[in-house]
Design an enzyme around this catalytic site. Sequence first.
Site, PDB file in Angstrom:
ATOM      1  N   GLY A 192       0.688  -1.185  -0.174  1.00 14.61           N
ATOM      2  CA  GLY A 192       0.115   0.059   0.183  1.00 14.61           C
ATOM      3  C   GLY A 192       0.825   1.365   0.063  1.00 14.61           C
ATOM      4  O   GLY A 192       0.424   2.430   0.490  1.00 14.61           O
ATOM      5  N   SER A 193       1.857   1.158  -0.312  1.00 17.81           N
ATOM      6  CA  SER A 193       2.851   2.674  -0.689  1.00 17.81           C
ATOM      7  C   SER A 193       2.307   3.488  -1.510  1.00 17.81           C
ATOM      8  O   SER A 193       2.290   4.751  -1.325  1.00 17.81           O
ATOM      9  CB  SER A 193       4.407   2.137  -0.842  1.00 17.81           C
ATOM     10  OG  SER A 193       4.424   1.840  -2.292  1.00 17.81           O
ATOM     11  N   ASN A 194       1.593   2.893  -2.471  1.00 21.56           N
ATOM     12  CA  ASN A 194       0.914   3.951  -3.535  1.00 21.56           C
ATOM     13  C   ASN A 194      -0.397   4.435  -3.013  1.00 21.56           C
ATOM     14  O   ASN A 194      -0.691   5.580  -3.338  1.00 21.56           O
ATOM     15  CB  ASN A 194       0.684   3.166  -4.866  1.00 21.56           C
ATOM     16  CG  ASN A 194       2.150   2.859  -5.394  1.00 21.56           C
ATOM     17  OD1 ASN A 194       2.495   4.088  -6.072  1.00 21.56           O
ATOM     18  ND2 ASN A 194       2.693   1.967  -5.441  1.00 21.56           N
ATOM     19  N   MET A 232      -3.670  -6.867  -7.609  1.00 20.08           N
ATOM     20  CA  MET A 232      -3.318  -8.123  -8.242  1.00 20.08           C
ATOM     21  C   MET A 232      -4.473  -8.866  -8.744  1.00 20.08           C
ATOM     22  O   MET A 232      -4.171 -10.026  -8.460  1.00 20.08           O
ATOM     23  CB  MET A 232      -2.159  -8.652  -7.603  1.00 20.08           C
ATOM     24  CG  MET A 232      -1.030  -7.799  -7.211  1.00 20.08           C
ATOM     25  SD  MET A 232      -0.330  -6.797  -8.661  1.00 20.08           S
ATOM     26  CE  MET A 232       0.538  -8.336  -9.462  1.00 20.08           C
ATOM     27  N   HIS A 233      -5.430  -8.422  -9.251  1.00 21.80           N
ATOM     28  CA  HIS A 233      -6.623  -9.343  -9.593  1.00 21.80           C
ATOM     29  C   HIS A 233      -7.208  -8.757 -10.981  1.00 21.80           C
ATOM     30  O   HIS A 233      -7.373  -7.599 -11.273  1.00 21.80           O
ATOM     31  CB  HIS A 233      -7.640  -9.278  -8.697  1.00 21.80           C
ATOM     32  CG  HIS A 233      -8.941  -9.946  -8.899  1.00 21.80           C
ATOM     33  ND1 HIS A 233      -9.165 -11.347  -9.081  1.00 21.80           N
ATOM     34  CD2 HIS A 233     -10.000  -9.435 -10.064  1.00 21.80           C
ATOM     35  CE1 HIS A 233     -10.395 -11.538  -9.567  1.00 21.80           C
ATOM     36  NE2 HIS A 233     -11.055 -10.711 -10.184  1.00 21.80           N
ATOM     37  N   ILE A 234      -7.073  -9.665 -12.013  1.00 25.13           N
ATOM     38  CA  ILE A 234      -7.790  -9.129 -13.417  1.00 25.13           C
ATOM     39  C   ILE A 234      -9.032  -9.194 -13.407  1.00 25.13           C
ATOM     40  O   ILE A 234      -9.712  -9.895 -13.138  1.00 25.13           O
ATOM     41  CB  ILE A 234      -6.998 -10.288 -14.300  1.00 25.13           C
ATOM     42  CG1 ILE A 234      -5.513 -10.136 -14.511  1.00 25.13           C
ATOM     43  CG2 ILE A 234      -7.484  -9.893 -15.882  1.00 25.13           C
ATOM     44  CD1 ILE A 234      -4.894 -11.195 -15.232  1.00 25.13           C
ATOM     45  N   ASN A 292      -5.263   2.263 -13.632  1.00 30.96           N
ATOM     46  CA  ASN A 292      -4.275   1.378 -12.961  1.00 30.96           C
ATOM     47  C   ASN A 292      -2.694   2.070 -12.862  1.00 30.96           C
ATOM     48  O   ASN A 292      -2.550   2.547 -13.775  1.00 30.96           O
ATOM     49  CB  ASN A 292      -4.519   0.072 -13.515  1.00 30.96           C
ATOM     50  CG  ASN A 292      -3.311  -0.866 -12.931  1.00 30.96           C
ATOM     51  OD1 ASN A 292      -3.579  -1.514 -11.749  1.00 30.96           O
ATOM     52  ND2 ASN A 292      -2.644  -1.341 -13.878  1.00 30.96           N
ATOM     53  N   HIS A 323       0.750   0.727 -13.334  1.00 29.23           N
ATOM     54  CA  HIS A 323       1.512  -0.362 -13.887  1.00 29.23           C
ATOM     55  C   HIS A 323       3.054  -0.120 -14.193  1.00 29.23           C
ATOM     56  O   HIS A 323       3.352   0.957 -14.635  1.00 29.23           O
ATOM     57  CB  HIS A 323       0.945  -0.913 -15.179  1.00 29.23           C
ATOM     58  CG  HIS A 323       1.749  -2.131 -15.727  1.00 29.23           C
ATOM     59  ND1 HIS A 323       1.674  -3.489 -14.925  1.00 29.23           N
ATOM     60  CD2 HIS A 323       2.409  -2.307 -16.905  1.00 29.23           C
ATOM     61  CE1 HIS A 323       2.352  -4.315 -15.650  1.00 29.23           C
ATOM     62  NE2 HIS A 323       2.835  -3.922 -16.797  1.00 29.23           N
ATOM     63  N   ASP A 351      -3.522  -4.196 -18.990  1.00 32.55           N
ATOM     64  CA  ASP A 351      -2.512  -3.350 -19.021  1.00 32.55           C
ATOM     65  C   ASP A 351      -2.379  -2.601 -20.569  1.00 32.55           C
ATOM     66  O   ASP A 351      -1.502  -2.288 -21.018  1.00 32.55           O
ATOM     67  CB  ASP A 351      -1.220  -3.748 -18.665  1.00 32.55           C
ATOM     68  CG  ASP A 351      -1.147  -4.194 -17.207  1.00 32.55           C
ATOM     69  OD1 ASP A 351      -0.545  -5.232 -16.894  1.00 32.55           O
ATOM     70  OD2 ASP A 351      -1.878  -3.714 -16.455  1.00 32.55           O
TER      71      ASP A 351
HETATM   72  N1  LIG Z   1      -9.010  -6.354 -16.874  1.00 31.52           N
HETATM   73  C1  LIG Z   1      -7.924  -5.659 -16.261  1.00 31.52           C
HETATM   74  N2  LIG Z   1      -7.743  -5.787 -14.920  1.00 31.52           N
HETATM   75  C2  LIG Z   1      -6.816  -5.541 -14.411  1.00 31.52           C
HETATM   76  C3  LIG Z   1      -5.722  -4.623 -14.930  1.00 31.52           C
HETATM   77  C4  LIG Z   1      -5.929  -4.218 -16.346  1.00 31.52           C
HETATM   78  O1  LIG Z   1      -5.256  -3.353 -17.100  1.00 31.52           O
HETATM   79  N3  LIG Z   1      -7.331  -4.847 -16.817  1.00 31.52           N
HETATM   80  N4  LIG Z   1      -4.464  -4.278 -14.337  1.00 31.52           N
HETATM   81  C5  LIG Z   1      -4.285  -4.974 -13.287  1.00 31.52           C
HETATM   82  C6  LIG Z   1      -2.957  -4.768 -12.547  1.00 31.52           C
HETATM   83  N5  LIG Z   1      -2.029  -5.624 -12.942  1.00 31.52           N
HETATM   84  C7  LIG Z   1      -0.981  -5.044 -13.743  1.00 31.52           C
HETATM   85  O2  LIG Z   1      -0.924  -3.644 -13.879  1.00 31.52           O
HETATM   86  C8  LIG Z   1      -2.293  -7.083 -12.865  1.00 31.52           C
HETATM   87  C9  LIG Z   1      -2.446  -7.533 -12.051  1.00 31.52           C
HETATM   88  C10 LIG Z   1      -2.536  -9.020 -11.596  1.00 31.52           C
HETATM   89  C11 LIG Z   1      -2.220  -9.739 -12.662  1.00 31.52           C
HETATM   90  C12 LIG Z   1      -2.269 -11.006 -12.545  1.00 31.52           C
HETATM   91  O3  LIG Z   1      -1.897 -12.135 -13.369  1.00 31.52           O
HETATM   92  N6  LIG Z   1      -3.239 -11.542 -11.728  1.00 31.52           N
HETATM   93  C13 LIG Z   1      -3.570 -13.042 -11.344  1.00 31.52           C
HETATM   94  C14 LIG Z   1      -3.378 -13.486  -9.954  1.00 31.52           C
HETATM   95  C15 LIG Z   1      -1.810 -13.042  -9.444  1.00 31.52           C
HETATM   96  C16 LIG Z   1      -1.965 -12.985  -7.803  1.00 31.52           C
HETATM   97  O4  LIG Z   1      -2.973 -13.216  -7.428  1.00 31.52           O
HETATM   98  O5  LIG Z   1      -0.686 -12.888  -7.378  1.00 31.52           O
HETATM   99  C17 LIG Z   1      -4.969 -13.269 -11.689  1.00 31.52           C
HETATM  100  O6  LIG Z   1      -5.962 -12.336 -11.884  1.00 31.52           O
HETATM  101  O7  LIG Z   1      -5.419 -14.474 -12.191  1.00 31.52           O
HETATM  102  C18 LIG Z   1      -1.788  -9.140 -13.944  1.00 31.52           C
HETATM  103  C19 LIG Z   1      -1.912  -7.703 -14.103  1.00 31.52           C
HETATM  104  C20 LIG Z   1      -5.421  -5.181 -12.421  1.00 31.52           C
HETATM  105  N7  LIG Z   1      -6.402  -5.654 -13.048  1.00 31.52           N
HETATM  106  N1  LIG Z   2       0.671  -5.159 -12.553  1.00 30.56           N
HETATM  107  C1  LIG Z   2       0.134  -4.270 -11.347  1.00 30.56           C
HETATM  108  C2  LIG Z   2       1.472  -4.264 -10.105  1.00 30.56           C
HETATM  109  O1  LIG Z   2       2.448  -5.052 -10.552  1.00 30.56           O
HETATM  110  N2  LIG Z   2       1.754  -3.183  -9.556  1.00 30.56           N
HETATM  111  C3  LIG Z   2       2.531  -3.001  -8.618  1.00 30.56           C
HETATM  112  O2  LIG Z   2       2.296  -3.606  -7.379  1.00 30.56           O
HETATM  113  C4  LIG Z   2       3.355  -2.646  -6.496  1.00 30.56           C
HETATM  114  C5  LIG Z   2       2.164  -2.283  -5.375  1.00 30.56           C
HETATM  115  O3  LIG Z   2       2.921  -1.670  -4.444  1.00 30.56           O
HETATM  116  P1  LIG Z   2       2.414  -1.099  -3.197  1.00 30.56           P
HETATM  117  O4  LIG Z   2       1.420  -2.137  -2.557  1.00 30.56           O
HETATM  118  O5  LIG Z   2       3.639  -0.617  -2.236  1.00 30.56           O
HETATM  119  O6  LIG Z   2       1.463   0.107  -3.341  1.00 30.56           O
HETATM  120  C6  LIG Z   2       3.714  -1.454  -7.288  1.00 30.56           C
HETATM  121  O7  LIG Z   2       5.123  -1.619  -7.801  1.00 30.56           O
HETATM  122  C7  LIG Z   2       3.010  -1.511  -8.431  1.00 30.56           C
HETATM  123  O8  LIG Z   2       3.569  -1.027  -9.572  1.00 30.56           O
END
Ligand SMILES: Nc1nc2c(c(=O)[nH]1)N[C@@H](CN(C=O)c1ccc(C(=O)N[C@@H](CCC(=O)O)C(=O)O)cc1)CN2
Ligand SMILES: NCC(=O)N[C@@H]1O[C@H](COP(=O)([O-])[O-])[C@@H](O)[C@H]1O
Length: 213
Positions: free
Chosen positions: A16-18, A105-107, A125, A127, A167
């Site tokens: 949660g630093s962001n 980290m959920h799509i 988002n 990225h 992304d």
């Molecule tokens: N539909 C979209 N969903 C999300 C996006 C997006 O652009 N379109 N951005 C992401 C954030 N993200 C990268 O920026 C990202 C986060 C998570 C994953 C991923 O592979 N997640 C897996 C589970 C991974 C885990 O639980 O550790 C999953 O969801 O199956 C890829 C990209 C936020 N969502």
């Molecule tokens: N694809 C998404 C992704 O990789 N996001 C990354 O998760 C970290 C969250 O840090 P935070 O929890 O300290 O804010 C950040 O580095 C952000 O770019």
Amino acid sequence: MADTQHNLTVLISGNGSNLQALIDACASGALPNTRITHVISNRKAAYGLERAAKASIPTTYHNLVPYKKSHPDTDSARTAYDTDLANIILALSPRPNLIVCAGWMHIVTPSFLTPIANAGIKIINLHPALPGEFAGADAIGRAWEAGQKEGLKRTGAMIHEVIAEVDAGEAIVTQEVEIRKGESKDELEERMHKVEHGLIVEGTRRALGGLGR
Ligand SMILES: Nc1nc2c(c(=O)[nH]1)N[C@@H](CN(C=O)c1ccc(C(=O)N[C@@H](CCC(=O)O)C(=O)O)cc1)CN2
Ligand SMILES: NCC(=O)N[C@@H]1O[C@H](COP(=O)([O-])[O-])[C@@H](O)[C@H]1O
């Protein structure tokens, strides 16, 4: 005319630093007339939940595992999870003007995207890569490896609109980050986080600016 109050819902999964950068920006006036009205995490242990609590921001923990246990397959579990996530947000009072994925980290699928779009709520988002590069998880690690093994000179970070394709949404703001030969992944990650903390505030400001005053 009085400025509109902007309400943010921030989605997190980790440290949660962001999120903290956004909390601090709202408090300092760097994001004027803006408040974080809710934080949602898909991971119970996310330190960002503690950061929100310290800032007196209401939080919700919304996890996928119970859905996987109660649905026959992953797709139906994700559909139900995303539908409920949208309903959680749409039931908030006040409703957000903007949803910020800050290490979320959920799509998300159209089961989430469509009702949120229909409610007129934009999603952005953070990225840790440049447009068209290193989409998905572990972007920093993959960029660092490309730097050490293939001589990649720079990576970067962006704030982009969230669409179904991961992304791939329109970039709102980007910033390049140099990759230094011989540096550790942790050193690159530390420099990336510093860039992210400024970028997420600027990207949120621009996204809110697009929503009108
Ligand atoms: N539909 C979209 N969903 C999300 C996006 C997006 O652009 N379109 N951005 C992401 C954030 N993200 C990268 O920026 C990202 C986060 C998570 C994953 C991923 O592979 N997640 C897996 C589970 C991974 C885990 O639980 O550790 C999953 O969801 O199956 C890829 C990209 C936020 N969502
Ligand atoms: N694809 C998404 C992704 O990789 N996001 C990354 O998760 C970290 C969250 O840090 P935070 O929890 O300290 O804010 C950040 O580095 C952000 O770019």
